[in-house]
Design a protein around this motif. Structure first.
Motif, PDB file in Angstrom:
ATOM      1  N   TYR A  15      51.910  46.706  45.903  1.00 30.53           N
ATOM      2  CA  TYR A  15      50.502  45.888  45.203  1.00 30.53           C
ATOM      3  C   TYR A  15      49.727  44.920  46.210  1.00 30.53           C
ATOM      4  N   LEU A  19      46.145  45.109  47.613  1.00 31.78           N
ATOM      5  CA  LEU A  19      45.090  44.079  47.478  1.00 31.78           C
ATOM      6  C   LEU A  19      44.147  44.191  49.078  1.00 31.78           C
ATOM      7  N   LEU A 128      46.154  38.330  42.965  1.00 28.99           N
ATOM      8  CA  LEU A 128      44.657  39.518  42.599  1.00 28.99           C
ATOM      9  C   LEU A 128      43.103  37.944  43.319  1.00 28.99           C
ATOM     10  N   ALA A 131      42.766  37.788  46.310  1.00 30.26           N
ATOM     11  CA  ALA A 131      41.918  39.294  46.892  1.00 30.26           C
ATOM     12  C   ALA A 131      40.496  38.391  46.468  1.00 30.26           C
TER      13      ALA A 131
END
Length: 158
Positions: A15, A19, A128, A131
């Motif tokens: 993950y 990102l 998230l 990012a």
């Protein structure tokens, strides 16, 4: 130690790499010194180091009274120190001039490392959001600088 816990750490690293790759892709499109793969690896390594630290905190082998206590924030500090060396490699001064290039790319590598640390600590929404904010700064603000005629402080060309 259960193997499922280790798979969660690997998933977090994947993950983080996704990102970090998004940020690196933006840098790659602008032909900067650190691009897609570098940002992916920095984010992934950061996440793995943090995840490994969390696993070690739960490992009964490290709970013995004679062993040193572990602090997960020290892992974050170690990641930041390591990334600083990579970031320094992306910064260079133009010979014969005062312009410095690569500072924004070095900062984006630092953000990739912090995003990886967030993913490693399982703060996935925070990773998230960070990012997205990083991409906003790199893409949208550059556009606004051009539109309104601003120049980056210090003549940063990267």
């Amino acid at each position: 130690m259960h193997w499922m816990d280790q798979l969660w750490v690997v998933g977090g690293a994947a993950y983080a790499m996704l990102l970090g790759g998004a940020i690196g892709f933006e840098r790659e499109l602008k032909n900067r010194p650190a691009g897609f793969r570098t940002h992916m690896l920095v984010a992934g390594a950061s996440s793995l180091l943090i995840g490994m630290g969390l696993l070690a905190l739960e490992d009964p082998r490290f709970r013995l009274p004679f062993l040193v206590n572990m602090d997960p924030m020290r892992l974050v500090e170690a990641v930041i120190a390591g990334v600083s060396f990579i970031g320094a490699g992306t910064i260079f001064a133009w010979r014969g001039g005062r312009d410095i290039a690569g500072i924004t790319t070095a900062a984006s590598l630092l953000m990739a490392a912090v995003i990886g640390a967030c993913a490693g600590l399982r703060y996935h929404v925070l990773a998230l959001a960070a990012a997205a904010l990083t991409l906003l700064v790199l893409a949208a603000l550059k556009s606004a600088e051009r539109r309104f005629g601003f120049k980056a402080a210090g003549g940063d060309k990267r």
